[in-house]
Each structure stands twice: as structure tokens, then as C-alpha cells.
Write a protein that holds these residues in place. Structure first.
Motif, PDB file in Angstrom:
ATOM      1  N   GLY A  10       3.753   2.666 -13.757  1.00  0.00           N
ATOM      2  CA  GLY A  10       4.112   3.845 -13.011  1.00  0.00           C
ATOM      3  C   GLY A  10       4.450   3.484 -11.773  1.00  0.00           C
ATOM      4  N   GLY A  11       4.376   2.337 -11.231  1.00  0.00           N
ATOM      5  CA  GLY A  11       5.007   1.804 -10.118  1.00  0.00           C
ATOM      6  C   GLY A  11       6.707   1.745 -10.089  1.00  0.00           C
ATOM      7  N   GLU A  76      -2.454   4.656  -7.255  1.00  0.00           N
ATOM      8  CA  GLU A  76      -2.440   4.975  -8.512  1.00  0.00           C
ATOM      9  C   GLU A  76      -2.533   6.798  -8.730  1.00  0.00           C
ATOM     10  OE1 GLU A  76      -3.786   1.705 -11.916  1.00  0.00           O
ATOM     11  OE2 GLU A  76      -5.215   3.495 -11.205  1.00  0.00           O
ATOM     12  N   PHE A  77      -3.602   7.022  -7.920  1.00  0.00           N
ATOM     13  CA  PHE A  77      -3.653   8.626  -7.824  1.00  0.00           C
ATOM     14  C   PHE A  77      -2.592   9.205  -7.166  1.00  0.00           C
ATOM     15  CE2 PHE A  77      -5.292  12.476  -5.789  1.00  0.00           C
ATOM     16  CZ  PHE A  77      -5.464  13.282  -6.719  1.00  0.00           C
ATOM     17  N   ILE A  78      -2.090   8.768  -6.038  1.00  0.00           N
ATOM     18  CA  ILE A  78      -0.924   9.172  -5.485  1.00  0.00           C
ATOM     19  C   ILE A  78       0.270   9.401  -6.437  1.00  0.00           C
ATOM     20  CG2 ILE A  78       0.699   8.977  -3.522  1.00  0.00           C
ATOM     21  CD1 ILE A  78      -1.800   7.983  -2.060  1.00  0.00           C
ATOM     22  N   VAL A  79       0.836   8.315  -6.909  1.00  0.00           N
ATOM     23  CA  VAL A  79       1.965   8.064  -7.617  1.00  0.00           C
ATOM     24  C   VAL A  79       1.664   8.727  -8.919  1.00  0.00           C
ATOM     25  CG1 VAL A  79       3.143   6.440  -9.049  1.00  0.00           C
ATOM     26  CG2 VAL A  79       2.494   5.937  -6.740  1.00  0.00           C
ATOM     27  N   GLY A  80       0.473   8.834  -9.483  1.00  0.00           N
ATOM     28  CA  GLY A  80       0.405   9.700 -10.793  1.00  0.00           C
ATOM     29  C   GLY A  80       0.595  11.161 -10.654  1.00  0.00           C
ATOM     30  N   ALA A 117       5.223   3.799  -2.367  1.00  0.00           N
ATOM     31  CA  ALA A 117       3.992   3.778  -3.277  1.00  0.00           C
ATOM     32  C   ALA A 117       4.274   2.876  -4.425  1.00  0.00           C
ATOM     33  CB  ALA A 117       3.707   5.226  -3.033  1.00  0.00           C
ATOM     34  N   GLY A 118       5.284   3.470  -4.770  1.00  0.00           N
ATOM     35  CA  GLY A 118       5.965   2.520  -6.399  1.00  0.00           C
ATOM     36  C   GLY A 118       5.912   1.205  -6.114  1.00  0.00           C
ATOM     37  N   PHE A 119       6.451   0.733  -4.960  1.00  0.00           N
ATOM     38  CA  PHE A 119       6.478  -0.821  -4.865  1.00  0.00           C
ATOM     39  C   PHE A 119       5.188  -1.443  -4.519  1.00  0.00           C
ATOM     40  CE2 PHE A 119      11.159  -0.181  -3.706  1.00  0.00           C
ATOM     41  CZ  PHE A 119      11.538  -0.962  -4.811  1.00  0.00           C
ATOM     42  N   ILE A 120       4.187  -0.587  -3.859  1.00  0.00           N
ATOM     43  CA  ILE A 120       3.069  -0.936  -3.482  1.00  0.00           C
ATOM     44  C   ILE A 120       2.052  -1.043  -4.737  1.00  0.00           C
ATOM     45  CG2 ILE A 120       0.862  -0.318  -2.323  1.00  0.00           C
ATOM     46  CD1 ILE A 120       2.681   0.904  -0.110  1.00  0.00           C
ATOM     47  N   LEU A 121       2.330   0.142  -5.725  1.00  0.00           N
ATOM     48  CA  LEU A 121       1.617  -0.077  -6.880  1.00  0.00           C
ATOM     49  C   LEU A 121       1.916  -1.443  -7.700  1.00  0.00           C
ATOM     50  CD1 LEU A 121      -0.523   1.524  -8.342  1.00  0.00           C
ATOM     51  CD2 LEU A 121       1.309   3.005  -9.465  1.00  0.00           C
ATOM     52  N   ILE A 122       3.358  -1.743  -7.868  1.00  0.00           N
ATOM     53  CA  ILE A 122       3.561  -2.955  -8.586  1.00  0.00           C
ATOM     54  C   ILE A 122       2.841  -3.991  -7.961  1.00  0.00           C
ATOM     55  CG2 ILE A 122       5.636  -4.261  -8.928  1.00  0.00           C
ATOM     56  CD1 ILE A 122       7.657  -1.777  -8.915  1.00  0.00           C
TER      57      ILE A 122
END
Length: 131
Positions: A10-11, A76-80, A117-122
Motif C-alpha cells: 500500500g505504501g 494504514e487507515f489514512i493510505v487505505g 504517508a506512503g513512504f512512512i507506511l513503507i
């Protein structure tokens, strides 16, 4: 482990514009994931919401591991929500115009945070695998 892998995927999808700008050859791999972006987003949104609830309910001691778990679930919730908004709107918000407008307004506010947020999630997904 599965949650961390889904978080990383997702990230990558959320940060894909920046990743493709720096590594044009990554476009081929990301293009294979793009058709599933909505479903991955919905899965991340529900997984993140469930994880936030579990984090709050299982708070017995404040630790670094608990903070990382909570952070992963929030991001995850924000990116999702951003990635899966099309499907969320289609299946959950279609009949309620007011909810649809509020959801679109929230999505537009969050859209500017999609790439960071994608990079943070990764990073958080990798951390949760390592820890």
C-alpha cells in the motif's frame, strides 16, 4: 507479517508518483499492482481501523513496539482511505449524498499527504517485520 507486507504494498502504491519519478523502471512493477489499488486500499483502511481499535484496547504499557503498531495502523487507515476511496464511495456512500460529500472533502484534505504517508507506511511496514 502479512499485515506488514500489505502495508508495504500500500505504501508503494501511495508513493508511486515519487518512486516512478526517481526510478522510471519501477513503473512496470507498480503498473501490475495498480488494478488492485482500490481493493488494497479498502483492505488497508479496514485493517488499519481494526488495528487502531486493538491498539487502544490492548494498551497496558506504553512501549516503542506499541507506538510503532499504532503508527502503522493509523497510516494504514489514512493510505487505505485514499487508495480505496473509489470503492468505499461506490459501495458504502452511494446512497447517502451527505456522507459522500463529507468523504470526498476528507479525501481531498488527505490527498496532499498521500506520498509522504506512503513512504512512512513503507518504513513502518519494514520496521514491523524487523521488530
Amino acid at each position: 507479517m502479512l499485515g506488514a507486507i500489505i502495508a508495504i504494498i500500500g505504501g508503494v502504491l501511495a508513493a508511486s508518483p515519487a518512486i516512478i519519478a526517481k526510478k522510471p523502471n519501477a513503473k512496470e512493477i507498480i503498473d501490475k499492482l495498480t488494478p488492485y489499488q482500490g481493493w488494497i486500499g479498502v483492505l488497508l483502511a479496514f485493517w488499519g481501523a481494526w488495528g487502531i481499535i486493538q491498539s487502544v484496547l490492548s494498551l497496558t504499557s506504553f512501549s516503542v513496539g506499541w507506538l510503532i503498531y499504532l503508527g502503522v495502523n493509523i497510516v494504514e487507515f489514512i493510505v487505505g482511505f485514499i487508495l480505496g476511496y473509489g470503492l468505499i464511495s461506490k459501495y458504502l456512500l452511494e446512497k447517502n449524498e451527505a456522507a459522500k460529500e463529507k468523504g470526498q472533502a476528507l479525501r481531498l484534505k488527505l490527498l496532499k499527504y498521500q506520498i509522504p504517508a506512503g513512504f512512512i507506511l513503507i518504513v513502518l511496514g519494514v520496521l514491523s517485520i524487523v521488530l
